[in-house]
Every structure is written in structure tokens, then in C-alpha cells.
Motif scaffolding. Structure first.
Motif, PDB file in Angstrom:
ATOM      1  N   UNK A 117      -6.480  -4.639  24.475  1.00  0.00           N
ATOM      2  CA  UNK A 117      -7.122  -3.544  23.755  1.00  0.00           C
ATOM      3  C   UNK A 117      -6.719  -3.472  22.296  1.00  0.00           C
ATOM      4  N   UNK A 118      -5.780  -4.334  21.841  1.00  0.00           N
ATOM      5  CA  UNK A 118      -5.354  -4.327  20.447  1.00  0.00           C
ATOM      6  C   UNK A 118      -5.797  -5.630  19.821  1.00  0.00           C
ATOM      7  N   UNK A 119      -6.630  -5.555  18.806  1.00  0.00           N
ATOM      8  CA  UNK A 119      -7.125  -6.765  18.165  1.00  0.00           C
ATOM      9  C   UNK A 119      -6.069  -7.356  17.265  1.00  0.00           C
ATOM     10  N   UNK A 120      -6.208  -8.656  17.006  1.00  0.00           N
ATOM     11  CA  UNK A 120      -5.246  -9.334  16.144  1.00  0.00           C
ATOM     12  C   UNK A 120      -5.324  -8.736  14.759  1.00  0.00           C
ATOM     13  N   UNK A 121      -4.188  -8.398  14.132  1.00  0.00           N
ATOM     14  CA  UNK A 121      -4.222  -7.761  12.824  1.00  0.00           C
ATOM     15  C   UNK A 121      -4.795  -8.690  11.781  1.00  0.00           C
ATOM     16  N   UNK A 122      -5.525  -8.152  10.813  1.00  0.00           N
ATOM     17  CA  UNK A 122      -6.095  -8.983   9.772  1.00  0.00           C
ATOM     18  C   UNK A 122      -5.029  -9.485   8.830  1.00  0.00           C
ATOM     19  N   UNK A 123      -5.370 -10.526   8.095  1.00  0.00           N
ATOM     20  CA  UNK A 123      -4.421 -11.041   7.107  1.00  0.00           C
ATOM     21  C   UNK A 123      -4.167  -9.976   6.068  1.00  0.00           C
ATOM     22  N   UNK A 124      -2.905  -9.862   5.677  1.00  0.00           N
ATOM     23  CA  UNK A 124      -2.561  -8.879   4.652  1.00  0.00           C
ATOM     24  C   UNK A 124      -3.211  -9.284   3.341  1.00  0.00           C
ATOM     25  N   UNK A 125      -3.800  -8.320   2.644  1.00  0.00           N
ATOM     26  CA  UNK A 125      -4.415  -8.627   1.368  1.00  0.00           C
ATOM     27  C   UNK A 125      -3.345  -8.918   0.346  1.00  0.00           C
ATOM     28  N   UNK A 126      -3.644  -9.799  -0.581  1.00  0.00           N
ATOM     29  CA  UNK A 126      -2.666 -10.178  -1.589  1.00  0.00           C
ATOM     30  C   UNK A 126      -2.646  -9.113  -2.660  1.00  0.00           C
ATOM     31  N   UNK A 127      -1.539  -8.388  -2.770  1.00  0.00           N
ATOM     32  CA  UNK A 127      -1.484  -7.331  -3.771  1.00  0.00           C
ATOM     33  C   UNK A 127      -1.327  -7.927  -5.157  1.00  0.00           C
ATOM     34  N   UNK A 128      -1.696  -7.132  -6.151  1.00  0.00           N
ATOM     35  CA  UNK A 128      -1.490  -7.564  -7.519  1.00  0.00           C
ATOM     36  C   UNK A 128      -0.011  -7.619  -7.803  1.00  0.00           C
ATOM     37  N   UNK A 129       0.420  -8.417  -8.815  1.00  0.00           N
ATOM     38  CA  UNK A 129       1.851  -8.486  -9.129  1.00  0.00           C
ATOM     39  C   UNK A 129       2.447  -7.123  -9.403  1.00  0.00           C
ATOM     40  N   UNK A 130       1.688  -6.244 -10.092  1.00  0.00           N
ATOM     41  CA  UNK A 130       2.235  -4.925 -10.401  1.00  0.00           C
ATOM     42  C   UNK A 130       2.402  -4.096  -9.152  1.00  0.00           C
ATOM     43  N   UNK A 131       1.445  -4.216  -8.191  1.00  0.00           N
ATOM     44  CA  UNK A 131       1.547  -3.451  -6.946  1.00  0.00           C
ATOM     45  C   UNK A 131       2.718  -3.931  -6.129  1.00  0.00           C
ATOM     46  N   UNK A 132       2.927  -5.256  -6.069  1.00  0.00           N
ATOM     47  CA  UNK A 132       4.053  -5.796  -5.315  1.00  0.00           C
ATOM     48  C   UNK A 132       5.364  -5.366  -5.918  1.00  0.00           C
ATOM     49  N   UNK A 133       5.445  -5.396  -7.237  1.00  0.00           N
ATOM     50  CA  UNK A 133       6.684  -4.988  -7.900  1.00  0.00           C
ATOM     51  C   UNK A 133       6.972  -3.536  -7.637  1.00  0.00           C
ATOM     52  N   UNK A 134       5.905  -2.694  -7.671  1.00  0.00           N
ATOM     53  CA  UNK A 134       6.101  -1.274  -7.426  1.00  0.00           C
ATOM     54  C   UNK A 134       6.589  -1.030  -6.013  1.00  0.00           C
ATOM     55  N   UNK A 135       5.978  -1.722  -5.018  1.00  0.00           N
ATOM     56  CA  UNK A 135       6.386  -1.553  -3.634  1.00  0.00           C
ATOM     57  C   UNK A 135       7.822  -1.983  -3.429  1.00  0.00           C
ATOM     58  N   UNK A 144       4.940 -10.227  12.825  1.00  0.00           N
ATOM     59  CA  UNK A 144       5.057 -11.683  12.914  1.00  0.00           C
ATOM     60  C   UNK A 144       3.694 -12.345  12.732  1.00  0.00           C
ATOM     61  N   UNK A 145       2.673 -11.820  13.407  1.00  0.00           N
ATOM     62  CA  UNK A 145       1.342 -12.403  13.268  1.00  0.00           C
ATOM     63  C   UNK A 145       0.778 -12.189  11.872  1.00  0.00           C
ATOM     64  N   UNK A 146       1.110 -11.045  11.269  1.00  0.00           N
ATOM     65  CA  UNK A 146       0.659 -10.804   9.898  1.00  0.00           C
ATOM     66  C   UNK A 146       1.266 -11.804   8.929  1.00  0.00           C
ATOM     67  N   UNK A 147       2.559 -12.127   9.115  1.00  0.00           N
ATOM     68  CA  UNK A 147       3.209 -13.102   8.227  1.00  0.00           C
ATOM     69  C   UNK A 147       2.603 -14.487   8.417  1.00  0.00           C
ATOM     70  N   UNK A 148       2.257 -14.842   9.659  1.00  0.00           N
ATOM     71  CA  UNK A 148       1.683 -16.148   9.914  1.00  0.00           C
ATOM     72  C   UNK A 148       0.321 -16.328   9.241  1.00  0.00           C
ATOM     73  N   UNK A 149      -0.404 -15.234   9.065  1.00  0.00           N
ATOM     74  CA  UNK A 149      -1.753 -15.302   8.515  1.00  0.00           C
ATOM     75  C   UNK A 149      -1.791 -15.130   7.014  1.00  0.00           C
ATOM     76  N   UNK A 150      -0.649 -14.753   6.402  1.00  0.00           N
ATOM     77  CA  UNK A 150      -0.635 -14.566   4.944  1.00  0.00           C
ATOM     78  C   UNK A 150      -0.755 -15.917   4.252  1.00  0.00           C
TER      79      UNK A 150
END
Length: 272
Positions: free
Chosen positions: A41-59, A266-272
Motif C-alpha cells: 500500500x506504500x508506493x516507492x518514494x520518488x527521487x528527491x529533487x535536486x535543490x539549488x545550491x542556496x537551498x541546500x546550504x540553507x538546509x 535508503x531508497x531515496x538515496x539510491x534514486x538520487x
């Protein structure tokens, strides 16, 4: 043939569900190092979107993470569901009435007052720094409500929060609280053991509040609070009510929720 009363049938079903939960949690813990599919009942999570450098730095600056946080859809995929618990559990129709009626309380001691605030807000780690997801489920037989929240938190702050929670069975073992709607409450705090395989670090409490208005019969509210770190994400579970609150349900869902979040990550990291 005489039929068993509906109440008895419900309690039997509830007991069987708890047994299944414990078996499932034990199997998941045993197989946690083996790659596995997401629960039914749980679908495979989608690939994480690539954030902009500024968004990644902020996070990273806010949470101390070296990788982007899981997105909203991934966090929702990691939540437990009524299907995991089985009857008599169902999706909640709204917040439990005892949240405002009894948990909105205060106490003289600073740590005990903070504990009451954490029980009410369900934020032992503070407000998540980024995406978050939550679910509420009701035990229609006993009137209990279980809530799960997942979000990202700075690892140092999260560890400090766990260390503080572990001190409360001694610091706030017994104290007096005052509520706005339910009168004075006698509060007892005890440690709630969680499986050692539930996440990377964990702490849990069982809090009981007994009291009520002067002209009413005393009522007893039991609330389990479990806080679990999984990598750099955190799960907060509460399970409470005026009826029977099963510690084994809290423990089983802590294990299942931690393993599901780890698998989604884990699955999200594999799909990035």
C-alpha cells in the motif's frame, strides 16, 4: 448457538492485532539489514529533487545535515497506517478531546512544566527544520489515539532532547499539575522501554494524569511518548487515552515506524 457480545469480539480482535504487531515488528527488526520492498500500500518514494545550491546550504546550516532532507511525499510514505495496526484502529476524524481538556496544563517545576508542554505540542525536538508529515489513528474500541510525526532536526539538538527525556522518570517521577478545564492532576512519569533496534537512538515515557473537576469522578489519562532518531530525521509517537493504552502498540509502532523511515531514506538515496 449463542453469539459473543460485540464488545468481547472487539477485544479479541484487538488482542489478535497486538499479537500480529509484535510478530511483525520482531521480523522487521531481524531483517533490518536486508534490503526489502516498501510495505503493502506504500508506493516507492520518488527521487528527491535536486535543490539549488542556496537551498541546500540553507538546509544544512539549519539542521547540520550533509544531505538534503526527505521531501513531503517521501515522509508521507514513511508514516504508519491503520492497515499496520488492523481493527479496531481507523483514521482519526480529528484531535483527541483530552489534548486540550487535560494536557493543556502547567506545573511549578521547570522540567515538569516543560514535559507537559511537550506532551501537548508533541514536539520534544522542537519544530522540524524543513518538511514534516503526520498521521493520527483512533482505537475505536478503547478510545485511544495514536499520532506519528516525522521531521528533520539538527542532530546535536535532537540528542540533547533525548538525554533530557531520559532524566524525567527521576526528575518528574511524581508531581502535581493544574489544568484549565480538568482541575488538579496527580502526574506520574515512568520509563517506557523501546526495542534496541528502533532507530539509531531513542527515549520513551509513559505519563499518567489522574484527577478531574471537584464535582466529578476522578479520571485517569495515560499517554505514551516515544522519540526516535533515524539518521538525521526524527519520529515522535504519542499513544494516549482514558481507556486501556497498550504499551506494546507503542513499542511495535516505534519499531515499525523507524524501519519504514530508514527504508524510505535508503531508497531515496539510491534514486538520487
Amino acid at each position: 448457538m449463542t453469539r459473543a457480545p460485540a464488545r468481547a469480539r472487539t477485544l479479541v480482535a484487538s488482542a489478535l492485532s497486538v499479537t500480529v504487531l509484535l510478530i511483525t515488528a520482531a521480523c522487521v527488526a531481524y531483517e533490518r539489514d536486508v534490503p526489502r520492498a516498501l510495505p503493502q500500500g506504500v508506493s516507492e518514494p520518488p527521487a528527491a529533487t535536486s535543490p539549488s545550491p542556496s537551498a541546500t546550504a540553507s538546509s544544512s546550516a539549519v539542521t547540520g545535515r550533509s544531505t538534503p532532507v526527505l521531501n513531503d511525499e517521501q515522509l508521507r510514505a514513511a508514516l504508519i497506517t491503520e492497515a499496520d495496526l488492523g481493527p479496531p484502529w481507523a483514521a482519526a476524524e480529528g484531535p483527541a478531546l483530552w489534548r486540550d481538556g487535560t494536557l493543556k496544563a502547567t506545573a511549578d517545576d521547570g522540567d515538569c512544566r516543560r514535559l507537559l508542554e511537550v506532551l501537548y505540542t508533541e514536539e520534544p525536538f522542537g519544530v522540524p527544520a524543513g518538511p514534516r508529515a503526520s498521521v493520527a489513528l483512533d482505537d475505536t474500541a478503547e478510545g485511544a489515539q495514536l499520532r506519528e510525526q516525522i521531521g528533520a532536526h539538527g542532530p546535536k539538538e535532537a540528542e540533547r532532547a533525548l538525554e533530557w527525556l531520559r532524566t524525567l522518570p527521576e526528575r518528574c517521577a511524581r508531581f502535581r499539575a493544574q489544568t484549565a478545564r480538568s482541575g488538579a492532576q496527580d502526574v506520574e512519569v515512568t520509563e517506557l522501554p523501546l526495542p534496541d533496534t528502533a532507530g539509531d537512538a531513542r527515549a520513551a515515557l509513559r505519563v499518567t494524569l489522574t484527577g478531574g473537576a471537584p464535582d466529578a469522578a476522578p479520571a485517569r489519562l495515560t499517554v505514551d511518548l516515544a522519540a526516535i532518531l533515524v539518521g538525521e530525521d526524527a519520529i515522535v509517537l504519542t499513544n494516549g487515552g482514558f481507556g486501556e493504552v497498550r504499551a506494546e502498540v507503542t513499542q511495535a509502532m516505534a519499531q515499525l515506524g523507524a524501519d519504514r523511515l530508514a527504508e524510505v531514506a535508503r531508497q531515496g538515496r539510491l534514486r538520487v
